[in-house]
Scaffold this active site. Structure first.
Site, PDB file in Angstrom:
ATOM      1  CD  GLU A  46      81.383 -48.456  15.050  1.00 55.68           C
ATOM      2  OE1 GLU A  46      81.516 -49.491  14.378  1.00 55.68           O
ATOM      3  OE2 GLU A  46      81.957 -47.384  14.757  1.00 55.68           O
ATOM      4  CG  HIS A 295      88.363 -48.596  17.781  1.00 57.62           C
ATOM      5  ND1 HIS A 295      88.471 -47.364  18.379  1.00 57.62           N
ATOM      6  CD2 HIS A 295      87.967 -48.336  16.510  1.00 57.62           C
ATOM      7  CE1 HIS A 295      88.151 -46.418  17.529  1.00 57.62           C
ATOM      8  NE2 HIS A 295      87.833 -46.984  16.374  1.00 57.62           N
TER       9      HIS A 295
END
Length: 451
Positions: A46, A295
């Site tokens: 990402e 995350h």
């Protein structure tokens, strides 16, 4: 820099332009932290914006001078690998199914979720292939079977890639955001078919399974169970409603390091052995009240074990042979990988078949809606002749444009994407049925009863 140690990091950066909160500030903080680290390989997911990649690349270039930004789909894969070792090959494999183009908010179809990889020549190991992947997100570990199918397709395709790399004589390390908990079916397929070992499990043996009545603390969930997502310790998931499985573990372990030796390495070849895995980037960005990402990161340290008699002064170890795919047939059931259990194959086929029926029904509904839109368009065109008043013409024009757009979208989704999805599912279902049949034949030949 020791050549008998490999230190790696994987992190989902959550770097969506215009969407991710404090993206620029977090990328800057991450780049500064990575520049001060001693990793040999870093895999990021990402990191969509190329300018962000260039910023991180410049920050880490002193230690990690080699880098690859991978392209896929309409908006890019978001996959990046930085390496201390020269990259001699790179490839990307977009998964055949990544959600629907109608699911704009999820966006998986537009970015083209994929498995990216580089190959580098390690001075002791020889060729090492590093995979970086991000599996399809939507569907979760609970809910209807048909929602789990696209991630199963990703898992099967990824397992085949990793297995083929090992059969070519390469050491394999696979990292990334697999969007699946360890006990899920996609992870079973990846571990079993590709014969991959989970570095976290190998470095944290005998970890107790928490009970719903006595869940671990958020700190223990990270330290003991390897939770990297949906943790209460993360500023972006604190207070977020969690699925029962996430509540049990105070989050989810979605990020992994897998590894395996070459398929046909002899006793003289060095071995890759995990020494330690830790969840990292659990703290807040320095001077801020938000986390580095939604995350946590995962780091792994591997030892390169030399075979007996190849220590100092005893000569060089023999790297695993690099095999030619042309001269090495690759049957579905071979020594280069493991065997997926009959139960797992049956579950996967049930999910894929449910998705196949769902996709067919969706396609029919969308084409029906296309026909209805065409009928309404004809009605509007005919009806406009009976309303000569000028004030109603703009209304007819807006309705006509809306119906034309909807009709075009439904034709594209129902026919083009509908057939695309059905054909992709058919391919995977037939592959798994052939694989299951080959396994059954092999068991019968060996006199082993089918489970």
């Amino acid at each position: 820099m020791s050549e008998t140690r490999l230190r790696l990091l994987t992190l989902n950066c959550w770097g969506l332009k215009y969407v991710s909160k404090f993206r620029t500030e977090r990328v800057v903080a991450l780049a500064n932290a990575l520049a001060a680290s001693d990793y040999d390989v870093i895999t990021l997911q990402e990191l969509w914006v190329f300018a962000d990649f260039e910023y991180v690349r410049a920050a880490v270039a002193r230690r990690l001078p080699y880098a690859k930004f991978f392209y896929s789909g309409a908006l890019g894969a978001g996959l990046v690998i930085f390496s201390r070792f020269p990259i001699i090959a790179a490839t990307i494999h977009p998964y055949s199914l990544n959600g629907s183009p109608l699911d704009v908010l999820a966006g998986d179809w537009f970015v083209g979720k994929a498995a990216a990889s580089i190959v580098f020549a390690h001075p002791v190991l020889g060729q090492v292939q590093i995979y970086n992947t991000h599996l399809f997100a939507k569907g979760g570990d609970e809910g209807p079977e048909y929602q789990k199918a696209h991630r199963l397709v990703n898992a099967w395709e990824f397992a085949k890639l990793a297995r083929q790399s090992a059969e070519l004589g390469r050491y394999v390390i696979a990292a990334g955001d697999f969007n699946s908990v360890p006990t899920s079916l996609p992870m079973s397929i990846i571990r079993d078919h590709a014969a991959l070992s989970d570095a976290w499990v190998d470095t944290h043996p005998n970890t107790p399974d928490p009970s719903p009545a006595n869940p671990p603390s958020p700190q223990d969930a990270v330290r003991v169970h390897g939770v990297t997502a949906d943790s209460p310790l993360n500023s972006y998931s604190a207070g977020k409603p969690l699925e029962p499985l996430a509540r049990k573990f105070q989050g989810k372990r979605l990020d992994y390091f897998f590894y395996r030796q070459p398929a046909r390495a002899d006793a003289r070849a060095p071995r890759l052995r995990p020494l330690d895995t830790r969840v990292v980037f659990t703290e807040r960005v320095p001077g801020r009240d938000y986390s580095f990402s939604d995350h946590f990161g995962l780091e792994a340290t591997f030892a390169v074990d030399l075979p007996p008699g190849t220590g100092a002064g005893a000569g060089q170890p023999q790297p695993a042979p690099v095999l030619s795919s042309a001269g090495s047939p690759n049957p579905q059931v071979a020594t280069g990988g493991g065997d997926v259990s009959a139960e797992a194959l049956t579950r996967a086929l049930l999910s894929l078949t449910a998705r196949y029926r769902y996709a067919q029904a969706q396609g029919r509904n969308q084409l029906t809606l296309f026909a209805v839109c065409i009928a309404l368009l004809l009605g509007v065109i005919v009806g406009s002749a009976w309303f000569p008043r000028s004030w109603i013409n703009p209304i007819f024009m807006v309705v006509t444009i809306a119906l034309a757009w909807l009709a075009t979208t439904m034709l594209y989704i129902g026919f083009v994407y509908g057939n695309w999805e059905v054909n992709a599912l058919t391919n995977i279902i037939e592959e798994l049925e052939l694989y299951r049949g080959a396994l059954e034949d092999q068991r019968r030949a060996q006199g082993t009863p089918s489970p």
